[in-house]
Design a protein around this motif. Structure first.
Motif, PDB file in Angstrom:
ATOM      1  N   LEU A 136      30.182  -5.633  44.035  1.00  0.00           N
ATOM      2  CA  LEU A 136      30.541  -5.824  42.019  1.00  0.00           C
ATOM      3  C   LEU A 136      29.886  -6.011  41.658  1.00  0.00           C
ATOM      4  O   LEU A 136      29.529  -5.347  40.570  1.00  0.00           O
ATOM      5  CB  LEU A 136      32.334  -5.855  42.069  1.00  0.00           C
ATOM      6  CG  LEU A 136      32.903  -5.585  41.387  1.00  0.00           C
ATOM      7  CD1 LEU A 136      33.919  -4.005  41.958  1.00  0.00           C
ATOM      8  CD2 LEU A 136      34.804  -6.669  41.512  1.00  0.00           C
ATOM      9  N   VAL A 137      29.222  -6.926  41.779  1.00  0.00           N
ATOM     10  CA  VAL A 137      28.450  -7.455  40.117  1.00  0.00           C
ATOM     11  C   VAL A 137      27.030  -7.687  40.489  1.00  0.00           C
ATOM     12  O   VAL A 137      26.157  -7.940  39.838  1.00  0.00           O
ATOM     13  CB  VAL A 137      28.464  -8.722  39.566  1.00  0.00           C
ATOM     14  CG1 VAL A 137      30.130  -8.962  38.956  1.00  0.00           C
ATOM     15  CG2 VAL A 137      28.789  -9.735  41.237  1.00  0.00           C
ATOM     16  N   ARG A 138      27.131  -6.485  41.997  1.00  0.00           N
ATOM     17  CA  ARG A 138      25.390  -6.009  42.355  1.00  0.00           C
ATOM     18  C   ARG A 138      24.170  -7.286  42.789  1.00  0.00           C
ATOM     19  O   ARG A 138      23.349  -7.945  42.123  1.00  0.00           O
ATOM     20  CB  ARG A 138      25.081  -4.880  41.480  1.00  0.00           C
ATOM     21  CG  ARG A 138      25.652  -3.861  41.557  1.00  0.00           C
ATOM     22  CD  ARG A 138      24.733  -3.534  40.273  1.00  0.00           C
ATOM     23  NE  ARG A 138      25.927  -1.789  39.548  1.00  0.00           N
ATOM     24  CZ  ARG A 138      26.212  -0.657  39.252  1.00  0.00           C
ATOM     25  NH1 ARG A 138      24.046  -0.576  39.288  1.00  0.00           N
ATOM     26  NH2 ARG A 138      25.576  -0.202  38.983  1.00  0.00           N
ATOM     27  N   ARG A 157      26.768 -13.241  35.640  1.00  0.00           N
ATOM     28  CA  ARG A 157      27.372 -12.362  36.584  1.00  0.00           C
ATOM     29  C   ARG A 157      28.152 -12.892  37.800  1.00  0.00           C
ATOM     30  O   ARG A 157      28.787 -12.809  38.130  1.00  0.00           O
ATOM     31  CB  ARG A 157      26.196 -11.103  37.531  1.00  0.00           C
ATOM     32  CG  ARG A 157      25.832 -10.315  36.381  1.00  0.00           C
ATOM     33  CD  ARG A 157      24.875  -9.696  36.348  1.00  0.00           C
ATOM     34  NE  ARG A 157      24.407  -8.634  37.046  1.00  0.00           N
ATOM     35  CZ  ARG A 157      23.266  -8.137  37.614  1.00  0.00           C
ATOM     36  NH1 ARG A 157      21.748  -8.557  37.182  1.00  0.00           N
ATOM     37  NH2 ARG A 157      23.310  -7.736  39.139  1.00  0.00           N
ATOM     38  N   ALA A 161      31.937 -13.100  38.413  1.00  0.00           N
ATOM     39  CA  ALA A 161      32.832 -12.605  39.724  1.00  0.00           C
ATOM     40  C   ALA A 161      33.684 -13.862  40.306  1.00  0.00           C
ATOM     41  O   ALA A 161      34.567 -13.599  40.720  1.00  0.00           O
ATOM     42  CB  ALA A 161      31.446 -12.483  41.171  1.00  0.00           C
ATOM     43  N   GLU A 191      27.325  -3.164  32.264  1.00  0.00           N
ATOM     44  CA  GLU A 191      27.649  -3.605  33.673  1.00  0.00           C
ATOM     45  C   GLU A 191      29.312  -4.061  33.569  1.00  0.00           C
ATOM     46  O   GLU A 191      30.163  -3.943  33.791  1.00  0.00           O
ATOM     47  CB  GLU A 191      27.307  -4.986  33.961  1.00  0.00           C
ATOM     48  CG  GLU A 191      27.377  -5.310  35.329  1.00  0.00           C
ATOM     49  CD  GLU A 191      26.469  -4.670  36.007  1.00  0.00           C
ATOM     50  OE1 GLU A 191      25.176  -4.088  35.643  1.00  0.00           O
ATOM     51  OE2 GLU A 191      26.955  -4.949  37.538  1.00  0.00           O
ATOM     52  N   MET A 192      29.790  -5.088  32.546  1.00  0.00           N
ATOM     53  CA  MET A 192      30.579  -5.465  32.249  1.00  0.00           C
ATOM     54  C   MET A 192      31.805  -4.234  32.027  1.00  0.00           C
ATOM     55  O   MET A 192      32.793  -4.227  32.426  1.00  0.00           O
ATOM     56  CB  MET A 192      30.901  -6.433  31.412  1.00  0.00           C
ATOM     57  CG  MET A 192      31.748  -6.825  30.776  1.00  0.00           C
ATOM     58  SD  MET A 192      31.391  -8.544  32.597  1.00  0.00           S
ATOM     59  CE  MET A 192      33.378  -8.900  32.507  1.00  0.00           C
ATOM     60  N   ARG A 194      31.654  -1.099  32.708  1.00  0.00           N
ATOM     61  CA  ARG A 194      31.689  -0.303  34.181  1.00  0.00           C
ATOM     62  C   ARG A 194      32.548  -1.347  34.954  1.00  0.00           C
ATOM     63  O   ARG A 194      33.467  -0.975  35.572  1.00  0.00           O
ATOM     64  CB  ARG A 194      30.379  -0.782  34.796  1.00  0.00           C
ATOM     65  CG  ARG A 194      30.297   0.071  36.098  1.00  0.00           C
ATOM     66  CD  ARG A 194      29.231   0.059  37.107  1.00  0.00           C
ATOM     67  NE  ARG A 194      28.972  -1.399  37.346  1.00  0.00           N
ATOM     68  CZ  ARG A 194      28.750  -1.706  38.563  1.00  0.00           C
ATOM     69  NH1 ARG A 194      29.740  -1.611  39.436  1.00  0.00           N
ATOM     70  NH2 ARG A 194      28.545  -3.064  38.677  1.00  0.00           N
ATOM     71  N   LEU A 195      32.387  -2.791  35.341  1.00  0.00           N
ATOM     72  CA  LEU A 195      33.314  -3.509  35.932  1.00  0.00           C
ATOM     73  C   LEU A 195      34.910  -3.224  35.659  1.00  0.00           C
ATOM     74  O   LEU A 195      35.990  -2.921  35.989  1.00  0.00           O
ATOM     75  CB  LEU A 195      32.913  -5.007  35.664  1.00  0.00           C
ATOM     76  CG  LEU A 195      32.693  -5.560  36.681  1.00  0.00           C
ATOM     77  CD1 LEU A 195      32.568  -5.321  37.964  1.00  0.00           C
ATOM     78  CD2 LEU A 195      32.459  -7.479  36.812  1.00  0.00           C
ATOM     79  N   GLN A 196      34.792  -3.800  34.131  1.00  0.00           N
ATOM     80  CA  GLN A 196      35.895  -3.401  33.214  1.00  0.00           C
ATOM     81  C   GLN A 196      37.179  -2.058  33.808  1.00  0.00           C
ATOM     82  O   GLN A 196      38.330  -2.209  33.880  1.00  0.00           O
ATOM     83  CB  GLN A 196      35.968  -3.884  32.054  1.00  0.00           C
ATOM     84  CG  GLN A 196      37.344  -4.465  31.362  1.00  0.00           C
ATOM     85  CD  GLN A 196      38.087  -3.412  31.053  1.00  0.00           C
ATOM     86  OE1 GLN A 196      37.666  -2.072  30.906  1.00  0.00           O
ATOM     87  NE2 GLN A 196      39.442  -4.022  30.599  1.00  0.00           N
ATOM     88  N   SER A 198      36.199   0.221  36.170  1.00  0.00           N
ATOM     89  CA  SER A 198      37.127   0.576  37.303  1.00  0.00           C
ATOM     90  C   SER A 198      38.444  -0.974  37.887  1.00  0.00           C
ATOM     91  O   SER A 198      39.149  -0.382  38.641  1.00  0.00           O
ATOM     92  CB  SER A 198      36.120   0.106  38.472  1.00  0.00           C
ATOM     93  OG  SER A 198      35.021  -1.861  38.433  1.00  0.00           O
ATOM     94  N   LEU A 199      38.229  -1.971  37.088  1.00  0.00           N
ATOM     95  CA  LEU A 199      39.259  -2.462  37.486  1.00  0.00           C
ATOM     96  C   LEU A 199      40.510  -2.489  36.583  1.00  0.00           C
ATOM     97  O   LEU A 199      41.704  -2.847  37.195  1.00  0.00           O
ATOM     98  CB  LEU A 199      38.867  -3.993  37.176  1.00  0.00           C
ATOM     99  CG  LEU A 199      38.078  -4.714  38.402  1.00  0.00           C
ATOM    100  CD1 LEU A 199      37.197  -6.260  38.047  1.00  0.00           C
ATOM    101  CD2 LEU A 199      37.834  -3.906  39.843  1.00  0.00           C
TER     102      LEU A 199
END
Ligand code: ADP
Ligand code: MG
Length: 383
Positions: A136-138, A157, A161, A191-192, A194-196, A198-199
Motif C-alpha cells: 500500500l505504501v509502495r 511511509r 503503514a 501519496e497520502m 491516494r492512500l486516504q 482508497s481506505l
C-alpha cells in the motif's frame, strides 16, 4: 452470496468510517491556557486539517484526542462512543508524528507489524497484513531494511503503514512531513491522498503549512492562540476570511488602514489613511468613525497607466518575475507597503524602482476588519 463475498462485506461493515466530534476542549499546562473551548468535527471518511502558527495549540488538540494528555474540559466522541473517558490504547487511533518515531533496531516489517504483535495477532495473519500494508505504501521491496537504511520520505511511509496496521477508526497526523524537503513533501502529500481515498479513513492532520493543509484537506480548522478562528473549505477560507488573522494567514493580504466614513446597506465607505476613499461591499456592519483595516489580495491589485477617481498613486520599490506571475512591491504616499501580483503576458513591462504608477484595486474582493488592538488607528476613540 459466497462465503468469501460475505467475509469481505462484513469487513466493509466493520470498517465503515465514523465521524469525530470534539466539543469545547480546554487544556491548561499548569496555569497556562493552551487550548480554549475548541469545537469542530471530522465527518466520516473526511480529511480535516488543523492549521495555525506554531504554539497555537494544534498538537495539544491532537494529543488530547489520542489520549496522550487529559484535557480539563470538553468531550471527544467517535461515532456513538465517548473517546475521552477511554484509555489511549483502546481508542482505535493510528498516529504519525513529524520525527517518524520508528524503532531503530527493528526492520521495516517488524516496525509495521509491531502494533499487531502487541494485539497478539497470529504470526501468519500478521505477515500477510504487513505485506499488504507495505504494498500500500509502495515499500514492499524494503521489508528487511532498518530505518537508518532508508531516506526520510521512506521512513515516514513506514510510520504511516505502522499507524494503519491495527485498522484504526481515526488517523491522526502531526506535522507528518515537516522534516522533509519541499519536493518530497509534495510527493508524500499526493501519496497520502491516494492512500486516504482508497481506505476512506477519517483523518485529522495538523500542519502549520497552509499549502499542505489546502492540498490535503476538505475542510480547514484555523486556530490562533488556542482558539478556533474559522472552519471552512480551503476556498471559502481564502475568499471569505472571517478575521484579519485568517485573511493574512491563508495567502497574502495587503492591509490599508482607514476610518469608516459611512456605513450603508450594501457598501461601506472607508477613508484610507493615505487619503483616498474606497467603497467596499458590506460584509459586517461598522459604526461611523470606527478604525478599520481594508484588505486586498495581491492578485486583486493592478498597475494602471492613468489616474482616475478610484486609483491610488504609488511608487514601485521592486518588480520580480516569478514564473508565470509578475510581482510588484510598491509604496503608497503615506508609506504603506502594498503588493501587486499579475499573470505575466508579453506586452507587460515591469515597473522600474522609483517609478510613479497608479493602482486599481478590485474593491468587490476587499474585506474590512476592525483595526487590531494596539495599532495606531485603534487608539482613536470609536463611537
Ligand atoms: N508539555 C507542555 N508543558 C507546558 N506547556 C506546553 C507543553 N506542550 C505545549 N505547551 C504550550 O502550549 C501551547 C500550545 O502548544 P502546542 O499544542 O504544542 O502548539 P502547536 O502544536 O500548535 O505548535 C504553547 O504555548 C506551548 O508552549
Ligand atoms: Mg505541534
Amino acid at each position: 452470496m459466497t462465503d468469501q463475498a460475505l467475509a469481505v462485506d462484513q469487513q466493509a461493515m466493520e470498517t465503515q468510517p465514523q465521524g469525530l466530534v470534539v466539543n469545547s476542549l480546554t487544556h491548561r499546562y499548569g496555569t497556562a491556557l493552551a487550548i480554549d473551548r475548541i469545537t469542530f468535527d471530522v465527518r466520516p471518511g473526511e480529511v480535516v486539517a488543523l492549521l495555525g502558527p506554531s504554539g497555537c495549540g494544534k498538537s495539544t488538540v491532537l494529543r488530547s484526542i489520542a489520549g496522550l494528555i487529559k484535557p480539563q474540559e470538553g468531550t471527544i466522541t467517535m461515532g456513538a462512543q465517548r473517546l475521552d473517558t477511554m484509555p489511549a490504547r483502546t481508542r482505535g487511533i493510528g498516529m504519525v508524528f513529524q520525527n517518524y518515531a520508528l524503532f531503530p533496531h527493528l526492520t521495516v516489517e517488524e516496525n509495521v507489524g509491531y502494533p499487531l504483535t502487541c494485539q497478539g495477532l497470529p504470526r501468519s495473519e500478521r505477515r500477510q497484513r504487513v505485506a499488504e500494508l507495505l504494498t500500500l505504501v509502495r515499500l514492499d521491496t524494503m521489508a528487511r531494511r532498518l530505518p537508518r537504511e532508508q531516506s526520510g520520505g521512506q521512513q515516514q511511509r513506514v510510520a504511516v503503514a505502522r499507524a494503519l496496521a491495527a485498522r484504526p477508526n481515526l488517523l491522526l497526523l502531526d506535522e507528518p512531513f515537516g522534516a522533509l524537503d519541499r519536493a518530497l513533501r509534495f510527493d508524500l502529500q499526493v501519496e497520502m491522498l491516494r492512500l486516504q481515498r482508497s481506505l476512506g479513513i477519517t483523518t485529522l492532520i495538523v500542519t502549520h503549512d497552509q499549502e499542505e493543509a489546502q492540498s490535503l484537506a476538505g475542510r480547514l480548522v484555523l486556530m490562533n492562540k488556542g482558539r478556533v478562528e474559522q472552519i471552512d473549505t480551503p476556498t471559502a477560507v481564502y475568499d471569505a476570511p472571517k478575521s484579519l488573522f485568517v485573511n493574512s494567514f491563508i495567502g497574502q493580504a495587503n492591509q490599508l488602514p482607514g476610518i469608516i466614513q459611512s456605513a450603508g446597506a450594501d457598501h461601506s465607505i472607508v477613508r484610507l489613511a493615505v487619503g483616498q476613499k474606497i467603497k467596499v461591499p458590506r460584509q459586517v456592519e461598522f459604526v461611523v468613525d470606527a478604525p478599520v483595516v481594508v484588505t486586498c489580495r495581491p492578485e486583486d491589485v493592478t498597475l494602471v497607466s492613468g489616474a482616475n477617481a478610484t486609483t491610488l498613486p504609488a511608487r514601485v520599490s521592486v518588480a520580480i518575475a516569478l514564473g508565470p506571475t509578475l510581482v510588484h512591491e510598491l509604496t503608497l504616499a503615506d508609506g504603506t507597503e502594498i503588493r501587486a501580483s499579475q499573470m505575466r503576458d508579453q506586452s507587460m513591462r515591469p515597473g522600474k524602482p522609483g517609478e510613479a504608477v497608479f493602482l486599481s484595486i478590485d474593491t468587490a474582493r476587499c474585506h474590512i476588519f476592525p483595526a487590531p488592538a494596539g495599532s495606531s488607528l485603534s487608539s482613536s476613540p470609536s463611537h
